[in-house]
Scaffold this motif. Sequence first.
Motif, PDB file in Angstrom:
ATOM      1  N   GLU A  30      -0.106  12.759 -10.462  1.00 16.04           N
ATOM      2  CA  GLU A  30      -0.901  13.111 -11.645  1.00 16.04           C
ATOM      3  C   GLU A  30      -0.332  14.332 -12.363  1.00 16.04           C
ATOM      4  O   GLU A  30      -0.473  14.470 -13.574  1.00 16.04           O
ATOM      5  CB  GLU A  30      -2.360  13.354 -11.251  1.00 16.04           C
ATOM      6  N   SER A  72       2.813  14.936 -12.642  1.00  8.10           N
ATOM      7  CA  SER A  72       4.171  14.569 -13.091  1.00  8.10           C
ATOM      8  C   SER A  72       5.244  15.408 -12.410  1.00  8.10           C
ATOM      9  O   SER A  72       6.181  15.891 -13.049  1.00  8.10           O
ATOM     10  CB  SER A  72       4.281  14.685 -14.611  1.00  8.10           C
ATOM     11  N   SER A 109       9.602   6.092 -11.602  1.00  4.49           N
ATOM     12  CA  SER A 109       8.434   6.971 -11.513  1.00  4.49           C
ATOM     13  C   SER A 109       7.155   6.154 -11.611  1.00  4.49           C
ATOM     14  O   SER A 109       6.534   6.084 -12.671  1.00  4.49           O
ATOM     15  CB  SER A 109       8.463   8.026 -12.625  1.00  4.49           C
ATOM     16  N   THR A 149       3.306   5.116 -11.443  1.00  9.87           N
ATOM     17  CA  THR A 149       2.092   5.888 -11.671  1.00  9.87           C
ATOM     18  C   THR A 149       1.171   5.707 -10.484  1.00  9.87           C
ATOM     19  O   THR A 149       1.253   4.709  -9.770  1.00  9.87           O
ATOM     20  CB  THR A 149       1.363   5.432 -12.946  1.00  9.87           C
TER      21      THR A 149
END
Length: 135
Positions: free
Chosen positions: A36, A38, A100, A102
Amino acid sequence: MPIVSWSDEFSVNVKVIDDQHQEMLDIVNNLHTAVEGSEDKEVLEKLLIDLNEHTRTHFATEDALMKQYNYPGYEEHLHEHNVLLQHLGNLVASVTQGKSPTFRSDYDVSSDWVLIHIFKSDKELGNFLNNQGVY
């Protein structure tokens, strides 16, 4: 903010398993925070590797207990463990390759699976072990 916090309702009433579950949830929460926030690929990769290693250790603990006490649900329980290990391995490989994912699309599978597994399979194992005098 943690995605899930340990509560007594997660307890399977076997100390070594409960302690490892708590550690696993801590890692999942740290992973959630990192995704969350990043965080860099290296941070995500380290957390995923930590989760993967901790999960393997935890599953080895459960495996040893199931074998020692001749748990009748051993094969099914082992299959569930193998499915999660495959999923975690895929996540580690994905992040290592620079992707990446989520949290909502990929990592939530890990946290959801952990909770479902604890509430169903591990509770059944805990009850069985308790009947064998293991707490």
